[in-house]
Scaffold this motif. Sequence first.
Motif, PDB file in Angstrom:
ATOM      1  N   UNK A  39       0.829  -1.205   0.000  1.00 45.21           N
ATOM      2  CA  UNK A  39       0.000   0.000   0.000  1.00 45.21           C
ATOM      3  C   UNK A  39       0.866   1.259   0.000  1.00 45.21           C
ATOM      4  N   UNK A  40       1.909   1.243   0.819  1.00 49.43           N
ATOM      5  CA  UNK A  40       2.830   2.377   0.823  1.00 49.43           C
ATOM      6  C   UNK A  40       3.560   2.478  -0.514  1.00 49.43           C
ATOM      7  N   UNK A  41       3.897   1.320  -1.069  1.00 48.35           N
ATOM      8  CA  UNK A  41       4.587   1.297  -2.360  1.00 48.35           C
ATOM      9  C   UNK A  41       3.765   2.003  -3.431  1.00 48.35           C
ATOM     10  N   UNK A  42       2.467   1.782  -3.452  1.00 49.90           N
ATOM     11  CA  UNK A  42       1.622   2.424  -4.453  1.00 49.90           C
ATOM     12  C   UNK A  42       1.680   3.960  -4.319  1.00 49.90           C
ATOM     13  N   UNK A  43       1.641   4.447  -3.087  1.00 52.08           N
ATOM     14  CA  UNK A  43       1.704   5.893  -2.854  1.00 52.08           C
ATOM     15  C   UNK A  43       3.041   6.454  -3.336  1.00 52.08           C
ATOM     16  N   UNK A  44       4.126   5.770  -2.963  1.00 50.45           N
ATOM     17  CA  UNK A  44       5.459   6.223  -3.376  1.00 50.45           C
ATOM     18  C   UNK A  44       5.608   6.142  -4.891  1.00 50.45           C
ATOM     19  N   UNK A  45       5.132   5.062  -5.490  1.00 50.63           N
ATOM     20  CA  UNK A  45       5.274   4.889  -6.936  1.00 50.63           C
ATOM     21  C   UNK A  45       4.508   5.957  -7.711  1.00 50.63           C
ATOM     22  N   UNK A  46       3.398   6.421  -7.187  1.00 45.96           N
ATOM     23  CA  UNK A  46       2.672   7.482  -7.885  1.00 45.96           C
ATOM     24  C   UNK A  46       3.526   8.748  -7.968  1.00 45.96           C
TER      25      UNK A  46
END
Length: 205
Positions: A39-46
Amino acid sequence: MPAQTIRRATEADAVDLLPVFVEGFLDGPIADWLIEDRDERRIIYERYFRLMLRQGLANGWVDTTAGLNGAAIWYRRPAAAAGPPPGYQDDMAYATGRHLARFRLIDAMFEEHRPRIEHIYLAFIAVAPGHRGKGVGTALLAHAHAELDEVGLPAYLEASNADNMRLYKRLGWEASPPLFLPKAGPPFWRMWRSQPDPTAADVTP
């Protein structure tokens, strides 16, 4: 299967292409190594891929399909290291937050092992989830291969998993033995597409 129409992306396409890259790279060995929590990865990847698209559009070029269901970010790289563009380090720090150290590790390792002759670099290629297995990625690469042959320059990329490495090999790329990211990280494969005539016309595709 209908043929894919490939064109240059513009700044206006960035909003639609952002989720293509986020979803395209959200899962995989390197993604797990960079950011453990998905979930954190998705935020960072955006944030990260918004930066990568901006850099690609400003300092390289981005190929996409007519339907914006796939895209590739390319750069022309000189033989000598050129260093990041102004403001890049600050932008990376904002985009990656507390995970900056690992993103810097991967950048440093990729830079250490990149070819030291002029070449075209494939930084990222991604296909939207609902369009995978339909020839989108192959069409993007075939389009780029034709341009590379006109320019007369070799090309380079890092394959992030064995399946991708085998796909690139089928399309004419040569694979080096795997290297491993630091801190018990996963392997990646340096891949090279040679050109028979390196003295061809010096024109950016």
